[in-house]
Design a protein around this motif. Structure first.
Motif, mmCIF file in Angstrom:
data_model
loop_
_atom_site.group_PDB
_atom_site.id
_atom_site.type_symbol
_atom_site.label_atom_id
_atom_site.label_comp_id
_atom_site.label_asym_id
_atom_site.label_seq_id
_atom_site.Cartn_x
_atom_site.Cartn_y
_atom_site.Cartn_z
ATOM 1 N N LEU A 62 0.825 -1.219 0.000
ATOM 2 C CA LEU A 62 0.000 0.000 0.000
ATOM 3 C C LEU A 62 0.857 1.267 0.000
ATOM 4 N N ALA A 63 1.861 1.298 0.877
ATOM 5 C CA ALA A 63 2.675 2.514 0.999
ATOM 6 C C ALA A 63 3.504 2.746 -0.271
ATOM 7 N N LEU A 64 3.945 1.650 -0.904
ATOM 8 C CA LEU A 64 4.690 1.820 -2.157
ATOM 9 C C LEU A 64 3.799 2.477 -3.205
ATOM 10 N N GLY A 65 2.541 2.039 -3.250
ATOM 11 C CA GLY A 65 1.584 2.636 -4.190
ATOM 12 C C GLY A 65 1.382 4.114 -3.900
ATOM 13 N N GLY A 66 1.352 4.439 -2.609
ATOM 14 C CA GLY A 66 1.176 5.839 -2.207
ATOM 15 C C GLY A 66 2.273 6.731 -2.773
ATOM 16 N N ALA A 87 -1.035 10.879 -7.232
ATOM 17 C CA ALA A 87 -1.155 12.162 -7.941
ATOM 18 C C ALA A 87 -1.103 13.320 -6.951
ATOM 19 N N SER A 88 -1.561 13.073 -5.731
ATOM 20 C CA SER A 88 -1.516 14.149 -4.740
ATOM 21 C C SER A 88 -0.859 13.635 -3.469
ATOM 22 N N PRO A 89 0.490 13.622 -3.442
ATOM 23 C CA PRO A 89 1.186 13.134 -2.252
ATOM 24 C C PRO A 89 0.864 14.013 -1.042
ATOM 25 N N PRO A 90 0.927 13.433 0.151
ATOM 26 C CA PRO A 90 0.591 14.224 1.333
ATOM 27 C C PRO A 90 1.530 15.425 1.471
ATOM 28 N N PRO A 91 1.007 16.557 1.938
ATOM 29 C CA PRO A 91 1.849 17.754 2.071
ATOM 30 C C PRO A 91 2.918 17.565 3.150
ATOM 31 N N PRO A 92 4.034 18.326 3.063
ATOM 32 C CA PRO A 92 5.118 18.188 4.041
ATOM 33 C C PRO A 92 4.635 18.343 5.478
ATOM 34 N N ALA A 93 3.651 19.222 5.699
ATOM 35 C CA ALA A 93 3.171 19.429 7.079
ATOM 36 C C ALA A 93 2.612 18.122 7.646
ATOM 37 N N PHE A 94 1.904 17.355 6.807
ATOM 38 C CA PHE A 94 1.354 16.081 7.276
ATOM 39 C C PHE A 94 2.493 15.096 7.545
ATOM 40 N N MET A 95 3.461 15.054 6.623
ATOM 41 C CA MET A 95 4.573 14.117 6.799
ATOM 42 C C MET A 95 5.333 14.435 8.095
ATOM 43 N N ASN A 96 5.428 15.727 8.431
ATOM 44 C CA ASN A 96 6.092 16.100 9.687
ATOM 45 C C ASN A 96 5.301 15.590 10.886
ATOM 46 N N ALA A 121 3.819 3.843 7.909
ATOM 47 C CA ALA A 121 4.156 5.159 8.472
ATOM 48 C C ALA A 121 5.657 5.359 8.305
ATOM 49 N N GLY A 122 6.026 5.976 7.214
ATOM 50 C CA GLY A 122 7.443 6.191 6.939
ATOM 51 C C GLY A 122 7.807 5.665 5.567
ATOM 52 N N ASP A 123 9.102 5.637 5.294
ATOM 53 C CA ASP A 123 9.566 5.186 3.985
ATOM 54 C C ASP A 123 9.486 3.655 3.927
ATOM 55 N N PRO A 124 8.628 3.092 3.036
ATOM 56 C CA PRO A 124 8.476 1.636 3.040
ATOM 57 C C PRO A 124 9.678 0.901 2.426
ATOM 58 N N ALA A 125 10.473 1.598 1.614
ATOM 59 C CA ALA A 125 11.497 0.904 0.816
ATOM 60 C C ALA A 125 12.399 -0.010 1.648
ATOM 61 N N PRO A 126 12.969 0.469 2.777
ATOM 62 C CA PRO A 126 13.863 -0.422 3.515
ATOM 63 C C PRO A 126 13.146 -1.591 4.190
ATOM 64 N N MET A 127 11.807 -1.527 4.237
ATOM 65 C CA MET A 127 11.069 -2.593 4.932
ATOM 66 C C MET A 127 10.635 -3.718 3.986
ATOM 67 N N ALA A 159 6.339 -2.457 -11.818
ATOM 68 C CA ALA A 159 7.556 -3.132 -11.347
ATOM 69 C C ALA A 159 7.891 -2.699 -9.923
ATOM 70 N N ASP A 160 7.637 -1.432 -9.625
ATOM 71 C CA ASP A 160 7.966 -0.896 -8.299
ATOM 72 C C ASP A 160 6.978 -1.364 -7.230
ATOM 73 N N VAL A 161 5.689 -1.313 -7.565
ATOM 74 C CA VAL A 161 4.662 -1.505 -6.528
ATOM 75 C C VAL A 161 4.222 -2.971 -6.385
ATOM 76 N N TYR A 162 4.279 -3.728 -7.482
ATOM 77 C CA TYR A 162 3.841 -5.140 -7.404
ATOM 78 C C TYR A 162 5.008 -6.107 -7.616
ATOM 79 N N GLY A 163 6.020 -5.659 -8.375
ATOM 80 C CA GLY A 163 7.133 -6.543 -8.761
ATOM 81 C C GLY A 163 7.762 -7.293 -7.594
ATOM 82 N N PRO A 164 8.126 -6.616 -6.494
ATOM 83 C CA PRO A 164 8.800 -7.333 -5.407
ATOM 84 C C PRO A 164 7.920 -8.430 -4.800
ATOM 85 N N PHE A 165 6.608 -8.235 -4.857
ATOM 86 C CA PHE A 165 5.685 -9.212 -4.261
ATOM 87 C C PHE A 165 5.417 -10.355 -5.239
#
Ligand code: BGC
Length: 426
Positions: free
Chosen positions: A179-183, A187-196, A219-225, A272-278
């Motif tokens: 899910l987070a990779l798809g996020g 088209a409208s990524p969460p604003p920096p204030a929300f990420m903070n 909650a956070g960068d999914p890539a390393p997980m 490839a990014d969002v489904y490929g690893p799975f």
């Protein structure tokens, strides 16, 4: 990578286990819930803590949810009364292993009773081993980034399998681990204030846990997980299969109906990014679960806004119930696996919208089936109006309304319509 993974999956899908899946069941018509969203007071879960700390990113805490921890028999009775033949629910790791290495026999028995009761009522129990939440101790120990995460998850799956795999009809290791990779393509990524605020909320949870970290997939960068999650899927599948070799096992992915809107669209890069690893680790799975809530338009770099001129819902989003049928086709073509729709639904305060949605969505799945796609079932999200994560109790995905004070369940007209459709088609 995607191509190689798909070829490997297609080859494996012709084995004897795959044949067993095809023969095992009638088409499954179901409704779904997830532990944290309906049980209530899931106090040892990572997300419960995120709901409590200050600042929190949650609109409100989950609290008693739908009190399904106590009222699960009522839930199952509704599924049965609707004439469905499957109930999808999840077991809560944080109840079964509230402290690392301490397993609760009482909660293993609790979930085993749910599996058994489904069987007694003639319902196929489709069981999710992880629906987003993990135990607080697991998040505080680094979550899926912890080197031990795959083994920890597999050990929990082994315990669950030994307690109740005998009665399950299908097992899902993970719910939407992508899910987070798809996020990241949104088209409208969460604003920096929300990420903070996310960062501050997670830091508060780490502090409350006496740790320097609190690591969650969503909650956070999914890539390393992701490597930890994919390794966990493989080990969990092995653990469950060691207990019951003929139980169909898969994982559910969040997949919108991706549509390329420009000639040089990034659609294949996105896939490839969002489904490929799975897909790459599902080579020995028995089926793939797909969860679809609409279409995504993919431009040259990322998803783009809904084009002008498409049919709209009253709230402004696109009206396109047939997305799920297209995803069923895509998932089978990409993996070679039989497909189960493990979630599909609509957030609709006006139930009449859901009444219009369900027949169109099901027709799209059946059209795919007619064209030869092996479809194992259609499981609607959700059985109940429930705790919708960050949004709290605002969104209404349920076939059944739940009074927030009395927990009284009231089936909506869409539930009757779904029941009539299923009766007519079975
Ligand atoms: C999740 C559910 C959620 C639903 C609707 C899916 O992504 O698996 O837990 O409630 O979408 O938002």
């Amino acid at each position: 990578m995607l191509g190689l993974g798909a070829a490997a999956v297609a080859a494996a899908a012709s084995g004897p286990l795959r044949a067993a899946v095809k023969e095992a069941q009638p088409f499954l018509w179901g409704a779904a819930t997830a532990g944290h969203q309906v049980e209530g007071n899931n106090i040892n879960a990572d997300i419960w803590l995120l709901e409590q700390v200050k600042p929190t990113i949650f609109a409100e805490p989950s609290g008693d949810a739908c009190d399904s921890l106590n009222r699960w028999r009522e839930d199952i009775a509704i599924v049965k009364a609707l004439g469905l033949n499957a109930y999808r629910f999840s077991v809560e790791w944080s109840r079964i292993e509230p402290a690392q290495g301490q397993f609760s026999q009482a909660y293993l028995d609790h979930y085993a009773r749910i599996v058994d009761h489904c069987r007694e009522q003639g319902l196929a129990p489709v069981v999710t081993f992880n629906h987003f939440t993990t135990p607080r101790w697991f998040a505080a120990a680094g979550g899926w980034e912890n080197m031990d995460a795959p083994d920890l998850f597999a050990r929990y799956c082994d315990r669950v399998a030994r307690a109740m795999a005998a009665g399950m009809s299908h097992a899902l290791t993970f719910n939407e681990p992508n899910l987070a990779l798809g996020g990241g393509w949104s088209a409208s990524p969460p604003p920096p204030a929300f990420m903070n605020r996310v960062i501050a909320c997670v830091a508060a949870a780490a502090k409350a846990s006496g740790s320097d970290r609190f690591s969650l997939l969503n909650a956070g960068d999914p890539a390393p997980m992701i490597p930890g999650v994919t390794a966990a899927h493989v080990k969990a599948r092995e653990a469950i299969r060691a207990v019951r070799g003929d139980l169909p096992i898969g994982m559910s992915l969040a997949i919108p109906d991706n549509v390329a809107v420009v000639e040089n669209s990034a659609i294949e890069r996105k896939r490839a990014d969002v489904y490929g690893p799975f897909f790459a680790v599902m080579d020995k799975d028995d089926f793939i679960g797909v969860q679809t809530y609409g279409r995504a338009y993919v431009g040259a770099e990322r998803d783009v806004d809904i084009p002008v001129g498409v049919a709209r819902r009253p709230g402004g989003g696109e009206w396109y119930p047939a997305a799920v049928g297209n995803v069923v086709r895509y998932a089978h073509q990409a993996t070679g696996l039989p497909v189960m729709v493990t979630e599909n639904g609509i957030d609709a305060a006006d139930d009449a919208e859901r009444e219009r949605f369900i027949p169109e969505a099901i027709a799209s799945v059946q059209a795919a089936q007619k064209d030869g796609v092996p479809v194992l079932g259609y499981i609607h999200w959700s059985l109940l109006d429930n705790f919708e994560w960050l949004s709290g109790y605002g969104p209404k995905f349920g076939l059944v309304a739940v009074d927030r004070k009395t927990f009284r369940r009231t089936p909506k007209p869409s539930a009757r319509l779904y029941a009539d459709l299923v009766r007519g088609r079975s």
